[in-house]
Scaffold this motif. Structure first.
Motif, PDB file in Angstrom:
ATOM      1  N   SER A 159       0.855  -1.180   0.000  1.00 25.41           N
ATOM      2  CA  SER A 159       0.000   0.000   0.000  1.00 25.41           C
ATOM      3  C   SER A 159       0.895   1.235   0.000  1.00 25.41           C
ATOM      4  CB  SER A 159      -0.914   0.044   1.227  1.00 25.41           C
ATOM      5  OG  SER A 159      -1.650   1.268   1.246  1.00 25.41           O
ATOM      6  N   PRO A 160       0.569   2.231  -0.815  1.00 25.62           N
ATOM      7  CA  PRO A 160       1.403   3.433  -0.856  1.00 25.62           C
ATOM      8  C   PRO A 160       1.098   4.407   0.279  1.00 25.62           C
ATOM      9  CG  PRO A 160      -0.384   3.658  -2.404  1.00 25.62           C
ATOM     10  CD  PRO A 160      -0.521   2.297  -1.798  1.00 25.62           C
ATOM     11  N   LYS A 161       0.207   4.018   1.171  1.00 25.77           N
ATOM     12  CA  LYS A 161      -0.181   4.913   2.265  1.00 25.77           C
ATOM     13  C   LYS A 161      -0.337   4.098   3.544  1.00 25.77           C
ATOM     14  CE  LYS A 161      -3.673   8.402   3.467  1.00 25.77           C
ATOM     15  NZ  LYS A 161      -4.224   7.761   4.682  1.00 25.77           N
ATOM     16  N   GLY A 162       0.271   4.561   4.612  1.00 25.52           N
ATOM     17  CA  GLY A 162       0.175   3.874   5.886  1.00 25.52           C
ATOM     18  C   GLY A 162      -1.247   3.842   6.419  1.00 25.52           C
ATOM     19  N   GLY A 163      -1.546   2.826   7.222  1.00 25.54           N
ATOM     20  CA  GLY A 163      -2.861   2.725   7.842  1.00 25.54           C
ATOM     21  C   GLY A 163      -3.922   2.083   6.980  1.00 25.54           C
ATOM     22  N   ALA A 164      -3.549   1.543   5.825  1.00 22.27           N
ATOM     23  CA  ALA A 164      -4.545   0.931   4.936  1.00 22.27           C
ATOM     24  C   ALA A 164      -4.947  -0.463   5.397  1.00 22.27           C
ATOM     25  CB  ALA A 164      -4.012   0.875   3.511  1.00 22.27           C
ATOM     26  N   GLY A 165      -4.186  -1.048   6.324  1.00 26.04           N
ATOM     27  CA  GLY A 165      -4.506  -2.389   6.803  1.00 26.04           C
ATOM     28  C   GLY A 165      -3.854  -3.496   5.988  1.00 26.04           C
ATOM     29  N   THR A 166      -2.786  -3.156   5.271  1.00 26.82           N
ATOM     30  CA  THR A 166      -2.134  -4.124   4.390  1.00 26.82           C
ATOM     31  C   THR A 166      -1.580  -5.315   5.153  1.00 26.82           C
ATOM     32  OG1 THR A 166      -1.476  -2.246   3.026  1.00 26.82           O
ATOM     33  CG2 THR A 166      -0.438  -4.355   2.538  1.00 26.82           C
ATOM     34  N   THR A 167      -0.924  -5.056   6.277  1.00 27.20           N
ATOM     35  CA  THR A 167      -0.324  -6.139   7.066  1.00 27.20           C
ATOM     36  C   THR A 167      -1.390  -7.110   7.558  1.00 27.20           C
ATOM     37  OG1 THR A 167       1.525  -4.732   7.736  1.00 27.20           O
ATOM     38  CG2 THR A 167       1.088  -6.678   9.083  1.00 27.20           C
ATOM     39  N   THR A 168      -2.516  -6.588   7.996  1.00 30.20           N
ATOM     40  CA  THR A 168      -3.612  -7.440   8.463  1.00 30.20           C
ATOM     41  C   THR A 168      -4.160  -8.292   7.327  1.00 30.20           C
ATOM     42  OG1 THR A 168      -4.218  -5.809  10.139  1.00 30.20           O
ATOM     43  CG2 THR A 168      -5.886  -7.434   9.557  1.00 30.20           C
ATOM     44  N   VAL A 169      -4.326  -7.682   6.163  1.00 26.96           N
ATOM     45  CA  VAL A 169      -4.832  -8.431   5.006  1.00 26.96           C
ATOM     46  C   VAL A 169      -3.851  -9.537   4.626  1.00 26.96           C
ATOM     47  CG1 VAL A 169      -5.466  -8.311   2.573  1.00 26.96           C
ATOM     48  CG2 VAL A 169      -6.150  -6.470   4.121  1.00 26.96           C
ATOM     49  N   ALA A 170      -2.556  -9.207   4.525  1.00 27.84           N
ATOM     50  CA  ALA A 170      -1.550 -10.188   4.117  1.00 27.84           C
ATOM     51  C   ALA A 170      -1.473 -11.348   5.111  1.00 27.84           C
ATOM     52  CB  ALA A 170      -0.188  -9.512   3.988  1.00 27.84           C
ATOM     53  N   THR A 171      -1.494 -11.032   6.406  1.00 29.91           N
ATOM     54  CA  THR A 171      -1.369 -12.067   7.435  1.00 29.91           C
ATOM     55  C   THR A 171      -2.564 -13.015   7.409  1.00 29.91           C
ATOM     56  OG1 THR A 171      -0.110 -10.541   8.829  1.00 29.91           O
ATOM     57  CG2 THR A 171      -1.051 -12.477   9.899  1.00 29.91           C
ATOM     58  N   ASN A 172      -3.759 -12.466   7.392  1.00 34.57           N
ATOM     59  CA  ASN A 172      -4.956 -13.310   7.390  1.00 34.57           C
ATOM     60  C   ASN A 172      -5.090 -14.085   6.085  1.00 34.57           C
ATOM     61  OD1 ASN A 172      -6.864 -12.826   9.913  1.00 34.57           O
ATOM     62  ND2 ASN A 172      -5.885 -10.860   9.441  1.00 34.57           N
ATOM     63  N   PHE A 173      -4.690 -13.468   4.977  1.00 38.15           N
ATOM     64  CA  PHE A 173      -4.711 -14.155   3.694  1.00 38.15           C
ATOM     65  C   PHE A 173      -3.792 -15.376   3.720  1.00 38.15           C
ATOM     66  CE2 PHE A 173      -2.685 -14.731  -0.484  1.00 38.15           C
ATOM     67  CZ  PHE A 173      -3.795 -14.999  -1.275  1.00 38.15           C
ATOM     68  N   ALA A 174      -2.605 -15.226   4.300  1.00 37.10           N
ATOM     69  CA  ALA A 174      -1.658 -16.344   4.372  1.00 37.10           C
ATOM     70  C   ALA A 174      -2.217 -17.492   5.211  1.00 37.10           C
ATOM     71  CB  ALA A 174      -0.320 -15.863   4.938  1.00 37.10           C
ATOM     72  N   VAL A 175      -2.846 -17.155   6.324  1.00 31.12           N
ATOM     73  CA  VAL A 175      -3.430 -18.189   7.187  1.00 31.12           C
ATOM     74  C   VAL A 175      -4.507 -18.970   6.438  1.00 31.12           C
ATOM     75  CG1 VAL A 175      -4.796 -18.592   9.272  1.00 31.12           C
ATOM     76  CG2 VAL A 175      -2.888 -16.969   9.330  1.00 31.12           C
ATOM     77  N   VAL A 176      -5.398 -18.246   5.763  1.00 28.18           N
ATOM     78  CA  VAL A 176      -6.476 -18.912   5.018  1.00 28.18           C
ATOM     79  C   VAL A 176      -5.905 -19.705   3.844  1.00 28.18           C
ATOM     80  CG1 VAL A 176      -8.524 -18.529   3.593  1.00 28.18           C
ATOM     81  CG2 VAL A 176      -8.232 -17.248   5.714  1.00 28.18           C
ATOM     82  N   LEU A 177      -4.900 -19.163   3.175  1.00 30.68           N
ATOM     83  CA  LEU A 177      -4.273 -19.845   2.050  1.00 30.68           C
ATOM     84  C   LEU A 177      -3.754 -21.223   2.476  1.00 30.68           C
ATOM     85  CD1 LEU A 177      -3.574 -19.190  -0.942  1.00 30.68           C
ATOM     86  CD2 LEU A 177      -1.338 -18.415  -0.124  1.00 30.68           C
ATOM     87  N   HIS A 178      -3.094 -21.261   3.626  1.00 30.26           N
ATOM     88  CA  HIS A 178      -2.579 -22.535   4.126  1.00 30.26           C
ATOM     89  C   HIS A 178      -3.716 -23.466   4.520  1.00 30.26           C
ATOM     90  CE1 HIS A 178      -0.319 -25.508   6.339  1.00 30.26           C
ATOM     91  NE2 HIS A 178      -1.039 -25.256   7.409  1.00 30.26           N
ATOM     92  N   ARG A 179      -4.743 -22.934   5.190  1.00 34.38           N
ATOM     93  CA  ARG A 179      -5.856 -23.771   5.643  1.00 34.38           C
ATOM     94  C   ARG A 179      -6.666 -24.335   4.474  1.00 34.38           C
ATOM     95  NH1 ARG A 179      -7.155 -24.075  11.183  1.00 34.38           N
ATOM     96  NH2 ARG A 179      -5.277 -23.426  12.285  1.00 34.38           N
ATOM     97  N   LEU A 180      -6.819 -23.562   3.425  1.00 32.07           N
ATOM     98  CA  LEU A 180      -7.599 -24.029   2.277  1.00 32.07           C
ATOM     99  C   LEU A 180      -6.862 -25.096   1.473  1.00 32.07           C
ATOM    100  CD1 LEU A 180      -9.163 -20.758   0.805  1.00 32.07           C
ATOM    101  CD2 LEU A 180     -10.383 -22.648   1.873  1.00 32.07           C
ATOM    102  N   THR A 181      -5.550 -24.920   1.315  1.00 27.39           N
ATOM    103  CA  THR A 181      -4.798 -25.792   0.406  1.00 27.39           C
ATOM    104  C   THR A 181      -4.008 -26.875   1.131  1.00 27.39           C
ATOM    105  OG1 THR A 181      -2.807 -24.386   0.444  1.00 27.39           O
ATOM    106  CG2 THR A 181      -4.522 -23.848  -1.173  1.00 27.39           C
ATOM    107  N   GLY A 182      -3.663 -26.650   2.412  1.00 29.93           N
ATOM    108  CA  GLY A 182      -2.817 -27.589   3.139  1.00 29.93           C
ATOM    109  C   GLY A 182      -1.369 -27.540   2.692  1.00 29.93           C
ATOM    110  N   LYS A 183      -0.991 -26.546   1.890  1.00 26.15           N
ATOM    111  CA  LYS A 183       0.368 -26.454   1.365  1.00 26.15           C
ATOM    112  C   LYS A 183       1.254 -25.569   2.243  1.00 26.15           C
ATOM    113  CE  LYS A 183      -0.908 -27.276  -3.457  1.00 26.15           C
ATOM    114  NZ  LYS A 183      -0.860 -26.765  -4.852  1.00 26.15           N
ATOM    115  N   LYS A 184       2.564 -25.776   2.131  1.00 23.95           N
ATOM    116  CA  LYS A 184       3.533 -25.018   2.931  1.00 23.95           C
ATOM    117  C   LYS A 184       3.447 -23.535   2.575  1.00 23.95           C
ATOM    118  CE  LYS A 184       7.630 -26.372   3.776  1.00 23.95           C
ATOM    119  NZ  LYS A 184       9.052 -26.781   3.583  1.00 23.95           N
ATOM    120  N   THR A 185       3.187 -22.718   3.593  1.00 22.74           N
ATOM    121  CA  THR A 185       2.980 -21.290   3.372  1.00 22.74           C
ATOM    122  C   THR A 185       3.867 -20.493   4.322  1.00 22.74           C
ATOM    123  OG1 THR A 185       0.678 -21.687   2.729  1.00 22.74           O
ATOM    124  CG2 THR A 185       1.283 -19.425   3.316  1.00 22.74           C
TER     125      THR A 185
END
Length: 410
Positions: A151-177
């Motif tokens: 995100s080109p602007k602080g406070g957009a919530g990018t870190t929260t989106v990336a972190t939760n996306f990674a968790v779901v990505l691993h849970r959905l696929t079962g692959k190393k994330t």
């Protein structure tokens, strides 16, 4: 993995050749990168270089004879006398028959005339492995997918989106994330996951010359959700010592060991951010619906596309904290940026804030609208379709929690 590791030394004054050799080693799960790398020309070979080779007792030495073939072959003879049975794979110019015979007597089991392609080098290594009784040809491991969040602007919530996306990505696929925190000055993914890292990205940079799969494991934190984390340093000043070239090499290395690498970048076009764009299969731009955010994206989008070297299809626009009552509509956003919106994530400020304060990603805490949006986003990326079940039942199975009670919104 094989029955045992082949200890390998690399001797070459040609940097481009050394990089090619390491890339070939990293492309195979069963091979460990050279334990030592000596860049000194043969004429400058001294006691320090000899001591390093002797202490390693390598099974295999990659020997580049490009500059001084005769001196290099003499070195091979010298090393073979002190360690009988040692093998060499040598590269260099076309040799006359007498020198080639001398090289073979010194233990050179394969000689590759320059220029050497990665494919020819791979084939030579496979022949050595067969000679050592370590199996036949290894299959090349396809690199994992790398997703960069920015995100080109602080406070957009990018870190929260990336972190939760990674968790779901691993849970959905079962692959190393793996989640990589590339906001090297002020990264906070460790806080969002509630972990206290022992090591960080800068530590890996400083020890990358001896990195292999076993050492990599010691630098990674394992979260209860199943995802792995490579954290940013706690001290911001440590970011200064990391170069873009080092980051590219490490990201390339990590893709060989994980199916998915999710990278959270800083809010500036730092060397780390640009390196992530260059490596990314998909770049996710996270924005809120406000004029400052949209203007910054307009300004930075051409550079992002240029660094990725790919079409707009590889850039995905995410609108975070979306509120339908906003003065700026989603159509206005698309028209302004010239990009389609990939996903609009619901505004759940209270739930997300609670998850950050407790160090537990919100997608693990029930069936909020925001969590469902993240899951839909991950399914879109992976191409996985949702099962035809009630949402509460599906989430209960996905995250291993109670079904009826956990299905209600927090």
């Amino acid at each position: 993995m094989t029955e045992r590791t082949i200890r390998t030394a690399l001797i070459s004054s040609d940097r481009s050749f050394r990089e090619m050799v390491k890339d070939v080693f990293l492309s195979h799960e069963a091979w460990t990168a050279p334990a030592i790398e000596i860049a000194a020309p043969f004429s400058a070979f001294g006691e320090n270089e000899l001591r390093a080779v002797r202490q390693l007792h390598p099974d295999l030495i990659i020997l580049d004879l490009a500059d001084e073939p005769e001196l290099g072959i003499k070195l091979a003879h010298f090393l073979s006398e002190s360690h009988p049975g040692q093998r060499f794979v040598a590269v260099g110019p076309h040799l006359p028959p007498d020198l080639l015979l001398s090289a073979m007597r010194a233990g050179v089991v394969d000689y590759l005339p320059r220029p050497v392609t990665p494919e020819a080098f791979q084939t030579a290594l496979e022949r050595v492995r067969q000679q050592m009784g370590l199996g036949g040809k290894e299959t090349t491991k396809q690199p994992g997918q790398l997703y960069a969040f920015y995100s080109p602007k602080g406070g957009a919530g990018t870190t929260t989106v990336a972190t939760n996306f990674a968790v779901v990505l691993h849970r959905l696929t079962g692959k190393k994330t793996l989640i990589v925190d590339l906001d090297l000055e002020l990264g906070e993914i460790a806080l969002l996951l509630g972990v206290q890292p022992r090591f960080n990205f800068v530590d890996m940079v400083q020890n990358f010359h001896r990195m292999d799969a076993e050492l990599l494991a010691s630098y990674i934190e394992r979260h209860e959700s199943g995802v792995h984390l490579l954290s940013a340093p706690y001290q911001p000043e440590k970011a200064e010592i990391v170069t873009g070239d080092e980051i590219r090499k490490i990201l390339h290395f990590l893709r060989k060991h994980y199916d998915y690498v999710v990278v959270d970048t800083s809010k500036s076009f730092s060397p780390a951010t640009l390196a992530a764009f260059e490596q990314a299969d998909l770049a996710f731009i996270v924005t809120n619906v406000d004029l400052a955010s949209l203007r910054n994206i307009q300004r930075g989008l051409p550079l992002m596309k240029r660094m990725m070297g790919r079409s707009e299809e590889h850039v995905r626009l995410i609108v975070n904290r979306y509120n339908s009552a906003s003065d700026i509509s989603l159509k206005d956003v698309e028209h302004t940026l010239g990009l389609p919106i990939f996903r609009a994530l619901s505004n759940d400020y209270e739930g997300v804030s609670r998850s950050i304060n407790t160090g537990r990603p919100i997608v693990l805490n029930g069936n909020s609208k925001y969590s469902m949006d993240i899951q839909a986003m991950a399914r879109d990326v992976t191409g996985l379709k949702p099962k035809k079940e009630k949402a509460g039942v599906r989430l209960g199975k996905l995250f291993g929690r109670g079904q009826a009670k956990e299905a209600t919104n927090p």
